[in-house]
Design an enzyme around this catalytic site. Structure first.
Site, PDB file in Angstrom:
ATOM      1  N   GLU A  13      48.394  85.479 -23.087  1.00 43.21           N
ATOM      2  CA  GLU A  13      49.554  85.338 -23.967  1.00 43.21           C
ATOM      3  C   GLU A  13      50.868  85.235 -23.183  1.00 43.21           C
ATOM      4  OE1 GLU A  13      47.899  87.612 -27.955  1.00 43.21           O
ATOM      5  OE2 GLU A  13      48.540  88.834 -26.278  1.00 43.21           O
ATOM      6  N   ASP A 200      42.200  83.248 -35.800  1.00 37.84           N
ATOM      7  CA  ASP A 200      40.996  83.507 -36.618  1.00 37.84           C
ATOM      8  C   ASP A 200      41.458  83.955 -37.999  1.00 37.84           C
ATOM      9  OD1 ASP A 200      41.444  86.116 -34.732  1.00 37.84           O
ATOM     10  OD2 ASP A 200      40.957  86.690 -36.775  1.00 37.84           O
TER      11      ASP A 200
HETATM   12  N1  ADE Z   1      44.304  89.454 -33.055  1.00 34.19           N
HETATM   13  C1  ADE Z   1      43.793  88.228 -33.307  1.00 34.19           C
HETATM   14  N2  ADE Z   1      42.931  88.262 -34.337  1.00 34.19           N
HETATM   15  C2  ADE Z   1      42.879  89.552 -34.746  1.00 34.19           C
HETATM   16  C3  ADE Z   1      42.154  90.236 -35.749  1.00 34.19           C
HETATM   17  N3  ADE Z   1      41.304  89.591 -36.541  1.00 34.19           N
HETATM   18  N4  ADE Z   1      42.339  91.577 -35.889  1.00 34.19           N
HETATM   19  C4  ADE Z   1      43.208  92.222 -35.076  1.00 34.19           C
HETATM   20  N5  ADE Z   1      43.901  91.635 -34.111  1.00 34.19           N
HETATM   21  C5  ADE Z   1      43.754  90.309 -33.932  1.00 34.19           C
END
Ligand code: ADE
Length: 233
Positions: A13, A200
């Site tokens: 990042e 996601d």
């Molecule tokens: N960072 C990226 N995706 C995530 C998720 N599903 N839960 C917590 N932190 C995250």
């Protein structure tokens, strides 16, 4: 003179920002490497905090006490809670809260920090507006929207928990640092904004999607940060 603290939880990042910047000095503190220097002519301190709320909060306090930053930007990836946010889109924070803070037994609201009278930590509206505008200028193909970041010390990958975070907290995205950065910035009166690209959907597909999309998502977010810092006043 502005000095902008830029925090990413993971190396991917912040690595692009570290590579792009002109580094004056790397200062070690609390096992973290703080990269000081300039990025696109802005004074910056870039740091990988490590994952989770404790790491991120410590990092904010060092940025405040040692580096006297005037602004804080958190860049990284997140799981989407709002169906309008697809993988690759960008969320700019309006506010952030701790979804795992629970003192409801004493009458506090879920997420409310006891004895602070606070549940949401407000992002700086000017920084948020600059982030949205920069994204539209620099990445016209990337969909950007503002919304609420909910944070906790857990990776969210179930429909049930996702639904809870939407219904209880009105979250737009979920990650593991934003609220503690917001909390620390609030305590130190430093304006902040959280910028997260979606990796996601924080449901049963997250386990598969996250490793596939995290790198591209982290890059989207870092690109926006590099562009917006020149416009901070
Ligand atoms: N960072 C990226 N995706 C995530 C998720 N599903 N839960 C917590 N932190 C995250």
């Amino acid at each position: 003179m502005n000095k902008i603290g830029i925090i990413g939880a993971m190396e991917l990042e912040v690595e692009q920002l570290k590579n792009q910047m002109s580094v004056t000095e790397i200062v070690k503190k609390a096992s973290l490497d703080f990269y000081t220097g300039t990025l696109n002519d802005a004074d910056v301190v870039v740091v990988r905090s490590g994952v989770g709320k404790v790491n991120a909060a410590l990092c904010v306090q060092i940025l405040a006490d040692v580096f006297h930053v005037t602004h804080i930007i958190n860049t990284g990836v997140a799981g989407s809670l709002n169906p309008a946010l697809d993988i690759g889109d960008i969320l700019v924070s309006t506010d952030a809260l701790h979804h795992d803070m629970d003192a409801t037994i004493f009458g506090y609201r879920p997420g409310e920090v006891p004895q602070m009278g606070l549940r949401e930590f407000q992002a700086d509206p000017d920084m948020a507006a600059i982030a949205v505008r920069s994204c539209q200028e620099a990445n016209p193909d990337i969909h950007v929207r503002t919304g609420r970041v909910v944070s906790g010390d857990q990776f969210v990958s179930s429909k049930e928990l996702k639904q809870h975070l939407i219904e209880e907290f009105g979250g737009d995205c979920v990650e593991m640092e934003g609220a503690s950065i917001a909390h620390g910035a609030y305590l130190n009166s430093i304006p902040f904004v959280i910028i997260r690209a979606i990796s996601d959907k924080a449901d049963d597909s997250a386990e598969m999607d996250y490793p596939t999309f995290e790198r591209a998502a982290a890059k989207h977010s870092a690109n926006l940060v590099a562009h917006m810092i020149t416009q901070l006043t």
